[in-house]
Design a protein around this motif. Structure first.
Motif, PDB file in Angstrom:
ATOM      1  N   TRP A 297     -36.421  -6.115 -35.205  1.00 21.89           N
ATOM      2  CA  TRP A 297     -36.517  -4.770 -34.642  1.00 21.89           C
ATOM      3  C   TRP A 297     -36.991  -4.834 -33.185  1.00 21.89           C
ATOM      4  O   TRP A 297     -36.458  -4.149 -32.312  1.00 21.89           O
ATOM      5  N   ALA A 298     -37.994  -5.670 -32.920  1.00 24.20           N
ATOM      6  CA  ALA A 298     -38.521  -5.798 -31.559  1.00 24.20           C
ATOM      7  C   ALA A 298     -37.464  -6.365 -30.618  1.00 24.20           C
ATOM      8  O   ALA A 298     -37.343  -5.930 -29.466  1.00 24.20           O
ATOM      9  N   SER A 310     -49.902  -8.686 -31.969  1.00 22.77           N
ATOM     10  CA  SER A 310     -50.297 -10.044 -32.343  1.00 22.77           C
ATOM     11  C   SER A 310     -50.172 -10.236 -33.849  1.00 22.77           C
ATOM     12  O   SER A 310     -50.523  -9.342 -34.617  1.00 22.77           O
ATOM     13  N   ILE A 311     -49.648 -11.402 -34.239  1.00 25.06           N
ATOM     14  CA  ILE A 311     -49.596 -11.751 -35.656  1.00 25.06           C
ATOM     15  C   ILE A 311     -51.005 -12.099 -36.101  1.00 25.06           C
ATOM     16  O   ILE A 311     -51.691 -12.876 -35.453  1.00 25.06           O
ATOM     17  N   PHE A 341     -42.759 -20.956 -31.224  1.00 28.30           N
ATOM     18  CA  PHE A 341     -42.752 -19.562 -31.668  1.00 28.30           C
ATOM     19  C   PHE A 341     -42.172 -18.649 -30.600  1.00 28.30           C
ATOM     20  O   PHE A 341     -41.371 -17.754 -30.895  1.00 28.30           O
ATOM     21  N   ARG A 342     -42.567 -18.876 -29.356  1.00 26.71           N
ATOM     22  CA  ARG A 342     -42.129 -18.018 -28.246  1.00 26.71           C
ATOM     23  C   ARG A 342     -40.674 -18.270 -27.868  1.00 26.71           C
ATOM     24  O   ARG A 342     -39.935 -17.343 -27.526  1.00 26.71           O
ATOM     25  N   ASN A 348     -41.853 -11.138 -28.298  1.00 24.27           N
ATOM     26  CA  ASN A 348     -42.547  -9.845 -28.289  1.00 24.27           C
ATOM     27  C   ASN A 348     -43.882  -9.861 -29.039  1.00 24.27           C
ATOM     28  O   ASN A 348     -44.583  -8.854 -29.057  1.00 24.27           O
ATOM     29  N   TYR A 349     -44.213 -10.991 -29.659  1.00 20.50           N
ATOM     30  CA  TYR A 349     -45.455 -11.083 -30.421  1.00 20.50           C
ATOM     31  C   TYR A 349     -46.268 -12.292 -29.968  1.00 20.50           C
ATOM     32  O   TYR A 349     -45.707 -13.287 -29.489  1.00 20.50           O
TER      33      TYR A 349
END
Length: 427
Positions: A297-298, A310-311, A341-342, A348-349
């Motif tokens: 969605w992001a 943030s997770i 991860f990025r 976006n997180y």
């Protein structure tokens, strides 16, 4: 004359740590300058540097220390390989390494000058912040309309910061539990203030053991911790008290555990924000696939790199492990933009877990090296303390780091490096 000079010197020490605690709280962009980038207003960056310089000149600190130079050399070597790996030499990229070196230097200076004295000084300064925080927090509870006054001050992500010494959690933006605003103290949010308090509580326990009579500091610290309503803070202080309470297994310790600690732990666990939150996080952490929809969605509705959130700490663990497995030797460096991860999951997180992040960021070799230093510091601090708990500091720091980044934050880093930068016995 000598007494007057000593009083001035002592006041400067307390003022210095007072300022460092404000920067430790990172409530505003200005007080986050010690851990971010070199760009921006230089004054908030230079202020603690100038104070530290005065401290060094006053105490004639020598930097010809083999351990200090050795650790800087090890980190410098890792930083060079990391820069060569990505072939990025911008000011922003270099500043990530600058602030880690800066934190190590600050840790060395504070340990050389204060040593074990840092414990009572830090504890006392935190008690001052407790009194300030509780004063403002009680005003807001008793007079809800007073929030209009607090909105006159600098706006932060969560609320408004009053002269860097107190952050009000705005009822609209902030954090509350069952309609009661949580106390963030001088930090940007209650949980961060809570781990600053638990460190001060640990300092009190090292010097006094478990003592409530004629020990007003511990009451102020515990009352302020309760007002944060922080799960991390409550769990950390319960574990810390358990470590100091049960010194050895005997009939007395078993009795205390069964009839004192267990009822307290059970009572706190029944609080809605403790039991429900922990249970929910454990269940979700077992399967993070539910986050995929949020990532998709992001990606569809937001610009690349635009911050969504943030997770959470436990959910972030498998993602930080992915980062480590992708770069096991050097890690992804101090720049999160290089992480697996990025670059492969979402831009976006961010990831909130600070414990596994140390391995993901620095890789196995340097990451484990830092943990070895922490364990050495924990043992050394126990040797110097009145109440000796070999793994007390290490356990507390690790519990705090599950939720927040600890390493590279001044004062936290000073405790982390206590064992290698403070070889002298306490006086």
């Amino acid at each position: 004359m000598i007494e007057a000079i000593n009083k001035v010197v002592s006041r400067f020490d307390y003022f210095y740590i007072f300022v460092m605690v404000i920067y430790m709280g990172q409530a505003t962009p200005e007080t986050s300058r010690m851990v971010t980038t070199l760009s921006g207003n230089p004054v908030p960056l230079l202020f603690p540097i100038i104070l530290t310089y005065i401290l060094c000149k006053r105490n004639k600190v020598s930097f010809r220390n083999k351990r200090f130079l050795g650790i800087l050399a090890i980190y410098g070597l890792w930083a060079i390989f990391s820069l060569l790996k990505y072939e990025i030499f911008t000011t922003e990229e270099l500043s990530y390494h600058f602030f880690m070196v800066y934190a190590i230097i600050i840790a060395y200076i504070q340990n050389q000058i204060y040593g074990y004295r840092l414990l009572p000084i830090y504890e006392r300064v935190m008690v001052w912040f407790c009194k300030i925080a509780l004063f403002f927090w009680i005003i807001v509870l008793l007079i809800p309309a007073s929030t209009s006054f607090f909105r006159l001050f600098q706006e932060t992500n969560m609320g408004n910061n009053v002269l860097y010494i107190f952050t009000l959690m705005d009822p609209v933006k902030g954090l509350s539990k069952q309609g009661i605003l949580r106390n963030a103290g001088c930090s940007w949010e209650p949980g961060r203030f809570a781990i600053m308090l638990t460190l001060a509580i640990f300092c009190n326990l090292c010097q006094n053991g478990i003592k409530f009579r004629k020990n007003s500091n511990i009451w102020w610290l515990l009352l302020a911790l309760i007002s944060t309503m922080s799960t991390t803070g409550f769990v950390s202080v319960l574990v810390t008290y358990s470590i100091f309470l049960i010194r050895k297994i005997n009939l007395k310790s078993i009795f205390i555990f069964l009839f004192v600690m267990l009822p307290i732990v059970y009572g706190i666990s029944q609080l809605d924000f403790m039991f429900n939150k922990i249970n929910d996080k454990i269940i979700k952490a077992q399967d993070v696939s539910y986050l995929e929809d949020s990532f998709e969605w992001a990606a569809k509705t937001m610009e690349k790199g635009q911050y969504r959130g943030s997770i959470d700490r436990l959910d972030a663990i498998p993602f930080e492990w992915m980062n480590l497995m992708n770069d096991p030797i050097l890690g992804y460096s101090r720049n999160f933009e290089h992480s697996f991860f990025r670059t492969h999951i979402t831009t976006n997180y961010a990831l909130a877990n600070g414990l596994v992040k140390i391995l993901g960021m620095y890789g196995f070799i340097l990451g484990i090296f830092f943990f070895i230093i922490l364990f050495l510091s924990s043992r050394k601090l126990a040797e110097d303390s009145y109440e000796k708990r070999t793994w007390g500091l290490a356990i507390l720091i690790c519990l705090s780091a599950i939720s927040y980044q600890i390493l590279s934050i001044p004062i936290f880093t000073t405790f982390w490096f206590y064992g290698v930068f403070n070889p002298q016995k306490k006086r």
